[in-house]
Design a protein around this motif. Structure first.
Motif, PDB file in Angstrom:
ATOM      1  N   ASN A 160     -11.640  -3.630  14.652  1.00  0.00           N
ATOM      2  CA  ASN A 160     -12.156  -2.300  14.928  1.00  0.00           C
ATOM      3  C   ASN A 160     -11.148  -1.227  14.522  1.00  0.00           C
ATOM      4  N   CYS A 161     -10.097  -1.633  13.774  1.00  0.00           N
ATOM      5  CA  CYS A 161      -8.986  -0.730  13.499  1.00  0.00           C
ATOM      6  C   CYS A 161      -8.801  -0.518  12.000  1.00  0.00           C
ATOM      7  N   CYS A 162      -8.441   0.701  11.654  1.00  0.00           N
ATOM      8  CA  CYS A 162      -8.028   1.033  10.295  1.00  0.00           C
ATOM      9  C   CYS A 162      -6.505   1.168  10.279  1.00  0.00           C
ATOM     10  N   VAL A 163      -5.933   0.921   9.120  1.00  0.00           N
ATOM     11  CA  VAL A 163      -4.486   1.007   9.002  1.00  0.00           C
ATOM     12  C   VAL A 163      -4.146   1.748   7.714  1.00  0.00           C
ATOM     13  N   GLY A 164      -3.019   2.461   7.742  1.00  0.00           N
ATOM     14  CA  GLY A 164      -2.566   3.158   6.552  1.00  0.00           C
ATOM     15  C   GLY A 164      -1.057   3.138   6.440  1.00  0.00           C
ATOM     16  N   PHE A 165      -0.551   2.918   5.219  1.00  0.00           N
ATOM     17  CA  PHE A 165       0.873   2.989   4.928  1.00  0.00           C
ATOM     18  C   PHE A 165       1.092   4.118   3.930  1.00  0.00           C
ATOM     19  N   PHE A 166       2.064   4.962   4.228  1.00  0.00           N
ATOM     20  CA  PHE A 166       2.323   6.120   3.391  1.00  0.00           C
ATOM     21  C   PHE A 166       3.813   6.193   3.078  1.00  0.00           C
ATOM     22  N   ARG A 167       4.117   6.520   1.833  1.00  0.00           N
ATOM     23  CA  ARG A 167       5.507   6.703   1.413  1.00  0.00           C
ATOM     24  C   ARG A 167       5.806   8.200   1.354  1.00  0.00           C
ATOM     25  N   ILE A 168       6.964   8.593   1.888  1.00  0.00           N
ATOM     26  CA  ILE A 168       7.345   9.998   1.907  1.00  0.00           C
ATOM     27  C   ILE A 168       8.009  10.343   0.577  1.00  0.00           C
ATOM     28  N   ILE A 169       7.366  11.206  -0.199  1.00  0.00           N
ATOM     29  CA  ILE A 169       7.894  11.656  -1.484  1.00  0.00           C
ATOM     30  C   ILE A 169       7.953  13.178  -1.454  1.00  0.00           C
ATOM     31  N   ASP A 170       9.181  13.698  -1.617  1.00  0.00           N
ATOM     32  CA  ASP A 170       9.384  15.154  -1.564  1.00  0.00           C
ATOM     33  C   ASP A 170       8.821  15.758  -0.283  1.00  0.00           C
ATOM     34  N   GLY A 171       8.982  15.022   0.806  1.00  0.00           N
ATOM     35  CA  GLY A 171       8.567  15.528   2.112  1.00  0.00           C
ATOM     36  C   GLY A 171       7.090  15.396   2.401  1.00  0.00           C
ATOM     37  N   GLN A 172       6.311  14.761   1.519  1.00  0.00           N
ATOM     38  CA  GLN A 172       4.879  14.611   1.735  1.00  0.00           C
ATOM     39  C   GLN A 172       4.486  13.141   1.723  1.00  0.00           C
ATOM     40  N   PRO A 173       3.531  12.744   2.590  1.00  0.00           N
ATOM     41  CA  PRO A 173       3.094  11.343   2.630  1.00  0.00           C
ATOM     42  C   PRO A 173       2.135  11.027   1.483  1.00  0.00           C
ATOM     43  N   VAL A 174       2.418   9.964   0.754  1.00  0.00           N
ATOM     44  CA  VAL A 174       1.563   9.509  -0.338  1.00  0.00           C
ATOM     45  C   VAL A 174       1.061   8.108   0.010  1.00  0.00           C
ATOM     46  N   ALA A 175      -0.262   7.901   0.035  1.00  0.00           N
ATOM     47  CA  ALA A 175      -0.834   6.622   0.454  1.00  0.00           C
ATOM     48  C   ALA A 175      -0.445   5.501  -0.506  1.00  0.00           C
ATOM     49  N   GLU A 176      -0.060   4.348   0.072  1.00  0.00           N
ATOM     50  CA  GLU A 176       0.239   3.164  -0.737  1.00  0.00           C
ATOM     51  C   GLU A 176      -0.606   1.979  -0.299  1.00  0.00           C
ATOM     52  N   LEU A 177      -1.139   1.996   0.903  1.00  0.00           N
ATOM     53  CA  LEU A 177      -2.007   0.909   1.368  1.00  0.00           C
ATOM     54  C   LEU A 177      -2.922   1.479   2.431  1.00  0.00           C
ATOM     55  N   GLN A 178      -4.222   1.293   2.263  1.00  0.00           N
ATOM     56  CA  GLN A 178      -5.209   1.741   3.238  1.00  0.00           C
ATOM     57  C   GLN A 178      -6.336   0.725   3.298  1.00  0.00           C
ATOM     58  N   GLY A 179      -6.876   0.522   4.484  1.00  0.00           N
ATOM     59  CA  GLY A 179      -7.980  -0.400   4.639  1.00  0.00           C
ATOM     60  C   GLY A 179      -8.116  -0.844   6.072  1.00  0.00           C
ATOM     61  N   CYS A 180      -8.845  -1.937   6.281  1.00  0.00           N
ATOM     62  CA  CYS A 180      -9.007  -2.504   7.617  1.00  0.00           C
ATOM     63  C   CYS A 180      -7.720  -3.229   8.027  1.00  0.00           C
ATOM     64  N   LYS A 181      -7.440  -3.230   9.305  1.00  0.00           N
ATOM     65  CA  LYS A 181      -6.259  -3.906   9.825  1.00  0.00           C
ATOM     66  C   LYS A 181      -6.387  -5.405   9.578  1.00  0.00           C
ATOM     67  N   MET A 182      -5.270  -5.996   9.095  1.00  0.00           N
ATOM     68  CA  MET A 182      -5.315  -7.401   8.689  1.00  0.00           C
ATOM     69  C   MET A 182      -5.251  -8.355   9.864  1.00  0.00           C
ATOM     70  N   VAL A 183      -4.704  -7.922  10.990  1.00  0.00           N
ATOM     71  CA  VAL A 183      -4.570  -8.786  12.161  1.00  0.00           C
ATOM     72  C   VAL A 183      -5.438  -8.229  13.265  1.00  0.00           C
TER      73      VAL A 183
END
Length: 430
Positions: A54-77
């Protein structure tokens, strides 16, 4: 980096998962790093419909002070996520992550940039590696130093002094022939037996705060049926040259006139046991090293075997080294105590005779989670003095682990773990 992200995603809280709503939809980022998330539900363009969570997950990398998405989708666990919005205040290296419980909630992340740890600014694995290396090398270095000191001192006998004395003199000065100490007059001792003044209690004795000749002391009281443990501990404290900053200072022994209970008078360590100290306090790297060094030096001195000023100090195996049997002074140093299970490795045969020395030990003793595996398995000769010494060094290693797990400088950017005993998780299993 993609493997790191996948592993990071698997580290979720062990919270029972709520009932899965059919059709939970999450923003999905199409990329090679996100290939494993394809298995978590049907993907339609930039949307994934979760099949297991029932959960979504997102990973973001901070570039020049702003979050850039690198992984998004349903939670794997499968697991719970309470926040309906994608919010986080935790920055790990240059990455932030979130888990959220509403449709498409992982599309944008809200985060507090001010809480980013400056020490974790650089985007690399080096910080994690350095932390791990420091922990491992710290434990190995401390254990190695103690082992070398133990071996050197335990072997030595102070050869120069030994060679200056004839063999018959050495035999006559051996600790085997040291006369027993007389009892102290304890009539002036005041024992504060209110519950607030109890320092600690164990299987064989209780420790109270008391007063003797105007000095605040720790009063260790043994009931009459624990006379053997009292005798052993008193004998250890009474050994020649057993005065060291890493060993609890012994003031004397006697009997209470009213009950006949046996009593040891010791210095009062105001911070209590190491176990109690660690459960209440974390420490920085400098404080942790001070605790570890004083603990290691105290054990090395306890194990030492030497002649000094014509008097022999034999080696002593503690045999029950644990965080409950180590005290902490108010200056942040450790002292060894509780020698009721100890064995004095007496020897009068000359230098290096400890290698052949045998003791009369009929059974193993100690606290299970601090005992060496070979002792638990009964695979060693308990009558070997050297095996008992090695068992103490193993226990020291577990204590160093216990100390390092409460060192705040080794857990920058995340909470310091609560105090745990060695192998505590195994003992909790049914």
């Amino acid at each position: 980096m993609w493997l790191y992200l996948v592993i990071f995603g698997c580290l979720s809280l062990c919270v029972p998962a709520p009932a899965v709503e059919q059709g939970r939809s999450c923003v999905f980022l199409t990329s090679s790093r996100n290939s494993r998330n394809m298995e978590e539900g049907r993907v339609n363009g930039t949307i994934q419909y979760c099949a297991h969570t029932n959960c979504c997950v997102g990973f973001f990398r901070i570039i020049d002070g702003q979050p850039v998405a690198e992984l998004q989708g349903c939670k794997m666990v499968v697991g719970g996520c309470l926040d309906p919005t994608c919010f986080t205040s935790t920055t790990h290296l240059d990455y932030i992550r979130c888990e959220c419980s509403s449709n498409l909630c992982n599309g944008n992340i809200t985060w507090n940039a001010e809480e980013k740890q400056p020490q974790l600014k650089h985007s690399s694995h080096s910080t994690d590696m350095v932390t791990a290396i420091v922990v491992v090398l710290g434990m190995l270095l401390c254990t190695l130093v103690v082992a070398v000191k133990c071996r050197h001192r335990f072997r030595g006998y102070d050869d120069k002094q030994h060679l200056s004395l004839p063999e018959e003199s050495l035999t006559s000065l051996c600790s085997c022939h040291i006369s027993k100490q007389s009892d102290m007059d304890l009539t002036s001792m005041e024992l504060q037996q209110e519950s607030i003044h109890i320092v600690g209690s164990g299987h064989f004795a209780s420790v109270w705060q008391g007063s003797y000749q105007g000095t605040t002391v720790a009063v260790k009281v043994f009931p009459t049926w624990c006379k053997q443990e009292f005798t052993v501990e008193r004998e250890v404290y009474g050994l020649p040259h057993l005065v060291h900053a890493g060993i609890a200072h012994f003031l004397g022994a006697g009997r209470k006139s009213d009950s006949g209970d046996c009593v040891l008078l010791l210095e009062l360590a105001t911070c209590g046991s190491l176990s109690s100290f660690l459960s209440k306090n974390s420490s920085d790297w400098t404080t942790t090293l001070k605790l570890a060094q004083s603990l290691s030096e105290g054990l090395a001195y306890l194990h030492s075997d030497f002649y000094r000023h014509g008097v022999h100090k034999p080696a002593v195996a503690h045999r029950d080294l644990s965080s409950n049997n180590v005290l902490v002074r108010d200056d942040g140093t450790c002292v060894l105590c509780d020698f009721g299970s100890s064995t004095i490795l007496r020897s009068c045969a000359g230098p290096h005779s400890w290698q052949r020395y045998m003791v009369n030990v009929q059974s193993q003793v100690g606290t299970l989670c601090y005992m060496a595996p070979e002792l638990l398995d009964g695979c060693v000769n308990l009558s070997s003095g050297w095996c008992l010494i090695q068992g103490d060094v193993y226990s020291l290693g577990t204590l160093l682990w216990e100390l390092l797990m409460r060192c705040s400088d080794l857990f920058i950017g995340c909470p310091v773990p609560e105090h745990r005993l060695p192998y505590e998780e195994l003992h909790r299993q049914p």
